[in-house]
Design a protein around this motif. Sequence first.
Motif, mmCIF file in Angstrom:
data_model
loop_
_atom_site.group_PDB
_atom_site.id
_atom_site.type_symbol
_atom_site.label_atom_id
_atom_site.label_comp_id
_atom_site.label_asym_id
_atom_site.label_seq_id
_atom_site.Cartn_x
_atom_site.Cartn_y
_atom_site.Cartn_z
ATOM 1 N N ILE A 79 0.737 -1.108 0.067
ATOM 2 C CA ILE A 79 0.056 0.084 0.096
ATOM 3 C C ILE A 79 0.896 1.286 0.064
ATOM 4 O O ILE A 79 0.628 2.187 -0.740
ATOM 5 C CB ILE A 79 -0.863 0.086 1.225
ATOM 6 C CG1 ILE A 79 -1.797 -1.317 1.191
ATOM 7 C CG2 ILE A 79 -1.706 1.214 1.303
ATOM 8 C CD1 ILE A 79 -2.679 -1.458 2.496
ATOM 9 N N ARG A 80 1.802 1.303 0.831
ATOM 10 C CA ARG A 80 2.858 2.227 1.005
ATOM 11 C C ARG A 80 3.377 2.709 -0.343
ATOM 12 O O ARG A 80 3.632 3.725 -0.766
ATOM 13 C CB ARG A 80 3.933 1.988 1.939
ATOM 14 C CG ARG A 80 4.596 3.283 2.642
ATOM 15 C CD ARG A 80 5.445 2.662 3.572
ATOM 16 N NE ARG A 80 4.937 2.038 4.777
ATOM 17 C CZ ARG A 80 5.286 0.596 5.309
ATOM 18 N NH1 ARG A 80 6.418 0.071 4.696
ATOM 19 N NH2 ARG A 80 4.769 0.121 6.292
ATOM 20 N N ASN A 81 4.098 1.655 -0.985
ATOM 21 C CA ASN A 81 4.675 2.175 -2.295
ATOM 22 C C ASN A 81 4.025 1.949 -3.553
ATOM 23 O O ASN A 81 4.659 2.344 -4.530
ATOM 24 C CB ASN A 81 6.197 1.087 -2.175
ATOM 25 C CG ASN A 81 6.837 1.084 -0.836
ATOM 26 O OD1 ASN A 81 6.712 2.174 -0.470
ATOM 27 N ND2 ASN A 81 7.565 0.233 -0.516
ATOM 28 N N GLY A 82 3.074 1.102 -3.570
ATOM 29 C CA GLY A 82 2.137 1.060 -4.611
ATOM 30 C C GLY A 82 2.962 0.108 -5.740
ATOM 31 O O GLY A 82 4.084 -0.285 -5.420
ATOM 32 N N PHE A 83 2.515 0.162 -6.974
ATOM 33 C CA PHE A 83 2.901 -0.623 -8.053
ATOM 34 C C PHE A 83 2.875 0.504 -9.213
ATOM 35 O O PHE A 83 2.110 0.051 -10.072
ATOM 36 C CB PHE A 83 2.473 -1.870 -8.234
ATOM 37 C CG PHE A 83 2.564 -2.894 -7.045
ATOM 38 C CD1 PHE A 83 3.726 -3.597 -6.762
ATOM 39 C CD2 PHE A 83 1.311 -2.850 -6.123
ATOM 40 C CE1 PHE A 83 3.583 -4.372 -5.645
ATOM 41 C CE2 PHE A 83 1.599 -3.646 -5.000
ATOM 42 C CZ PHE A 83 2.774 -4.559 -4.814
ATOM 43 N N PRO A 84 3.606 1.534 -9.172
ATOM 44 C CA PRO A 84 3.297 2.434 -10.148
ATOM 45 C C PRO A 84 3.387 1.845 -11.741
ATOM 46 O O PRO A 84 2.683 2.221 -12.397
ATOM 47 C CB PRO A 84 4.340 3.497 -9.844
ATOM 48 C CG PRO A 84 4.613 3.330 -8.557
ATOM 49 C CD PRO A 84 4.341 2.127 -8.267
ATOM 50 N N GLU A 85 4.174 1.083 -11.776
ATOM 51 C CA GLU A 85 4.309 0.656 -13.119
ATOM 52 C C GLU A 85 3.274 -0.525 -13.525
ATOM 53 O O GLU A 85 2.992 -0.644 -14.807
ATOM 54 C CB GLU A 85 5.732 -0.064 -13.444
ATOM 55 C CG GLU A 85 5.847 -1.557 -12.577
ATOM 56 C CD GLU A 85 6.104 -1.615 -11.000
ATOM 57 O OE1 GLU A 85 6.057 -0.044 -10.545
ATOM 58 O OE2 GLU A 85 5.851 -2.695 -10.378
ATOM 59 N N TRP A 91 0.764 4.999 -1.913
ATOM 60 C CA TRP A 91 -0.516 5.802 -1.022
ATOM 61 C C TRP A 91 0.390 6.479 0.186
ATOM 62 O O TRP A 91 -0.124 7.032 1.060
ATOM 63 C CB TRP A 91 -1.246 4.971 -0.548
ATOM 64 C CG TRP A 91 -2.215 4.371 -1.674
ATOM 65 C CD1 TRP A 91 -2.158 3.052 -2.356
ATOM 66 C CD2 TRP A 91 -3.255 5.068 -2.299
ATOM 67 N NE1 TRP A 91 -3.090 2.909 -3.332
ATOM 68 C CE2 TRP A 91 -3.690 4.307 -3.435
ATOM 69 C CE3 TRP A 91 -3.683 6.507 -2.205
ATOM 70 C CZ2 TRP A 91 -4.618 4.687 -4.304
ATOM 71 C CZ3 TRP A 91 -4.737 6.817 -3.052
ATOM 72 C CH2 TRP A 91 -5.300 5.979 -4.175
ATOM 73 N N SER A 92 1.733 6.500 0.257
ATOM 74 C CA SER A 92 2.536 6.855 1.499
ATOM 75 C C SER A 92 2.419 8.303 1.484
ATOM 76 O O SER A 92 2.312 8.893 2.766
ATOM 77 C CB SER A 92 3.880 6.513 1.211
ATOM 78 O OG SER A 92 4.611 6.911 -0.153
ATOM 79 N N ALA A 93 2.051 9.104 0.730
ATOM 80 C CA ALA A 93 1.864 10.643 0.763
ATOM 81 C C ALA A 93 0.599 10.781 0.974
ATOM 82 O O ALA A 93 0.458 11.817 1.994
ATOM 83 C CB ALA A 93 2.165 11.176 -0.704
#
Length: 481
Positions: A79-85, A91-93
């Motif tokens: 959740i924190r880092n997501g999988f942008p690619e 979602w950390s921000a």
Amino acid sequence: MLFTVLFPSRRTGALLVSAFALLSSPLAAQAIRTGTVAERYAQLCASCHGAELQGGQAPSMLDDVWVSGGDDESLARSIRNGFPEKGMPAWSAALPEKEIRAMVIFMLEKRAQARREQTQFVKPAESIAVQSELHAYKLDTWVGDLVEPWGLAFLPGNRALVTEKKGNLYLVENGRRAATPIKGVPEVDIDGQAGLFDVVPHPDHARNGWIYFAYSDPQKDADGKPVSLTRIIRGKLRDGALVDQETIFQGPLQYYRPDGGVHFGGRIAFDKKGYLYFTIGERGDGRNAQDLARPTGKVHRVFDDGRIPEDNPFAKRTGVDRTIWSYGHRNPQGLAFDPVSGNLFDAEHGPRGGDELNLVQPGRNYGWPIITYGMNYDGTAMVDITAKDGMEQPVTYWVPSLAVCGINFYTGDLFPKWKNQLFLASLAAEELRRIEIKDGKVLKQETLFKNLGRIRYVIGGPDGALYVLLPTRIARISPAG
Ligand code: HEC
């Protein structure tokens, strides 16, 4: 992975844009901070993972198949880092750590719910054989006609004592409950979660006759308002009455809380040397659990007559409650010694998610409310950390919470494969669990049955059967066939 196969990258791009658009809207940002975790999930995650977490454009979170790990820390990291690619933003921000923790709890709850819906739990009918993993058993009503029985103690001569939360103490003789309650039981606060709690015979009861009780003691504060606190007394049975009563532990009046309310603890256990241990919950204010001046949120240790042992961890400090054995507890309603290792375990109610089984050691801090695996009941986040230096980790924890209550190790002979294993009663989940513990680790848990109502206690009887306190009766579990 599945997602990229199923959906072309153009679609992924579009999803990304909509998720970020949502985040940048001031309304959404506000909702993130104030809403419940379910609302946040609906706003931020449902569009891809499905309204019920069943999956859609992104993977299901109910099927126990995890690309990036299904344990608490891996889920938080995803959740924190997501999988942008792959189309999932980080979602950390947007989500503070404690909101991420709440989201993990929410996902674990939903996953457990899905698993429960697919599992057929045993709900034993009277006297019908049930095959469990290690033994076939049957469940019979041993004593009926009770209201919220809380504690059960076996005495010599086929006698037993059972407490009802509402303040009654009954003698059971040869499986028959006396028509009237035992006289002379102290007045008990029975509002909210308060009541008459545990009953435990002295290890040398056959010779000295002492029986110990925990109950919510009603008093008046300086302004004359009703307050209460868990108190420990002992007494003897004579002619249908509780006589020779002595106070073993009573907290200072200033630490009594308004009567009724929550989190009284109230469980008692003796070790092999004859020391007496008992629990008091934090009465709904977590700060009490960290305050060594207060008896609330603690496991305590005293001699059988209430004197304070010199080797108690805080016995030599001033300004503290010197009976404290361990602290940082929320609401420990289970307390039992492992007959093999001699280790003391407590089971305690966490908040939503985060019930705990702890290995209780002297002077240790069990962390509540600074660390917990739970969140608030209303679905808002609580804390962002589950571990901290100087604070103990539970042996195991339950997300979602079972509402864990009484525990005991089975030492009888009727079920040889259950010998020395832990049995755990639960209120909300209405489950009786069997737990195998080795070297301080939980190796295995089995739900022996579910859905017979809230269970407050389980204890082995002198006959080797297992006795379970259901909402209106005591059930006896014995081998079938
Ligand atoms: C824009 C679409 C999208 C949104 C919105 C989204 N996700 Fe995801 N999520 C994905 C995709 C795609 C994957 C799969 C990544 C992969 O294949 O490794 C994923 C993977 C995950 C995983 C890892 C699953 C695994 O198998 O290990 C978790 C956990 C997760 N998402 C949680 C969330 C949560 C919580 C939210 C809301 C705060 C959220 N996601 C919002 C698209 C999304």
